[in-house]
Design a protein around this motif. Sequence first.
Motif: not given
Length: 711
Positions: A221-242
């Motif tokens: 997520l390019p916006e990860f820093d902004r999400i955490m700094n501003t204490k924002s909510g987020w929803d979306g899809e991520l890919c995980w290689i288990s």
Amino acid sequence: MHATLLSVLNSLQQVIFEVTNCDTGEVQRIAGNSQWAFDLFPLLHQQDTIFIDDHTPFLQDFLIDAQQVWQGNRNNTLKSGFWTEVTDNQKELHLEATAIRHNDKNILLITSLAEEFKSKQNTLQSARELLLSNDRLIEQNEYLHSRLLTILKKPEQQGDILIALTKAIENAGFSVIITDSSLQTLIENSSTYSLFEQRRQALEHDEKPIDIIFNLMKSQLPEFDRIMNTKSGWDGELCWISPPSTLKWLKIALYPVKTELNEVNNWIIFTNDVTNIKHLVQKNEQLALQDMLTELPNRFSFWQKLERQTNEHKPFYLLYLDINNFRSHNEYYGHDDGDKLLIELSERITATLNNNDYLARIGGDEFAIILSDIENEHDCKKRLDKIFACTYKPFISTKGEPYSISVSVGAANYPKDANSVEELMKFVDLSAYSGKDNNNKNSIQFYSQSLQDASLHIIELEKELRDAIKYHQFELYLQPIVNLEQNSIYKAEALIRWNHPEKGLISPIQFIPEAEKSELINAIGHWVIKSACELVKQLNKHGYNIKISINLSPSQVIEENLFSFIHNCIKEYNIEPDLLEFEVTEGVLVNDYAIAEKLLSKIRAIGMSVSVDDFGTGYSSLAYLKRLPLDFVKIDQSFVKDIVVDDNDKAIVRAVIAMAHNLNLGVTAEGVETVEQLKFLKNNACNSVQGYLYSRPINFESFLKLIKEFY
């Protein structure tokens, strides 16, 4: 019950209940004995009368909606739509409920759609429906989210909270994790361990589910820093290689749980495995690259396009657009109306674009646009004017109600601002967030280094505002409002000031906009209301019954518990309600009409008055003046300033006064500074005035002295 009819009901996988008490959820089985019903309601083995409770939360929620049918005077029906329940014995049931009012009988019909669900899974239509249901996972998440918020904000002992949370999340069909403010897991349900293929007694060196999730967010997520700094909510899809090599797609929703001071107490994280859905759509290239609701390119397709665009090394502008207050819209109109809005807006935007431009839906209410062959801000703004223009025409709800929207747009240029996909997305996200306009107007923010610096400044300012609330650095100033007929101070407008320990006295124009963005405005608003009540009480002790007028921000108007807070303050300070007045702006009345009407009606019902502030600077709609519960109109000072020399301003002020009086509304003129202005307003039957001619906003002690001098 006739045996044939009973057999038909069972073959149709249906059970019929009569609702004997709508309020308690008490129902009595009339017919149907399918096995799934006994799995869902174990008590049916012993008795026909049961209660619909939080054991089946989605059904319990439907009963609330169904009351409008059952309490009506005519035959009617209401369907719940498809939902899934997981029983105590871990069976997954696919159900639909129908509320029926027939011949004074209240009926609840529940149907198992298991067979239909299985058959549709093997078709292309199944892929489409699953994709749409995947889009609705956030709706289920929001329901559980509100339940968890209620528990987390209860003033109980921590141990009791953990027990309540465990009960609330354990039967959820998806992963639920609750952490503290530092992202240390407090509690997680069984579905979390199943999803991440771990045991509750995981070895210490194993990567924990919460670590897996946040590592994925950091990397994808390019916006990860902004999400955490501003204490924002987020929803979306991520890919995980288990490990060792299994690929999974995770749909994640992240919610902060904040205090009134906008500090995070907890994080709630919901995770759903949507790998099967991804596999289905990968069999059809169009579905794999398409957003199923709007039929626009999706986030995955957009990233591919952006990669190709940067590889061509031609200048372009990247736009990030989202709808202001979309969640509030969904809460008021419903998710079906929200979907309808997204579809229509996407069609309107598409109609404004050139053939070589590109529009995609990349999130819930978020769109990305590539404007090709544009090199400077001037040309970009001209293109944006067309996009903004398409939002001005009202949208129509499914009930035929017109409403307006506004959008926030962030913009970045390739290659001037950034030359990588990740940086471009990060910068437009920051720009859109920074440019959000709390007055519900369309806004555009272009990326710049100063924007980065301003973002850091906002974070620091938010910290200082929290300290201001904690350490009582705010003070209410009062500006007198003079009744012209009685020549008396009968009212005063409360205006907040910030006594900063290092920067001195700070006016609200310097910090209120940032308080709105940081969500501290409700905490500050609560302080203003309590302080105003305290000042009313102090004025009473000095023998003055002077009304205090309080400004309500747009965020406060839509605050769920505002009226209860106001009512409790009146009781706490033992003051008369008619000594309080609330001021709202035109924009609030038009954009949040239904919510404002409900709040203002309650306010007036207990004796408080309501005023429209800055009249004439916004929408100036005569319709809301007639329909809303109002008492006063305040003429904006921009019309009063040149009232002596400008014939247009004279005509406007005369018209406003005449119109208000015809609607039985009082009129207050703001910004009165000269005797000539005062004379004109008196001659034209203006009821009251405020301005520097009488006094600037002053502290309470000075206000008391002014009253004594005035009389």
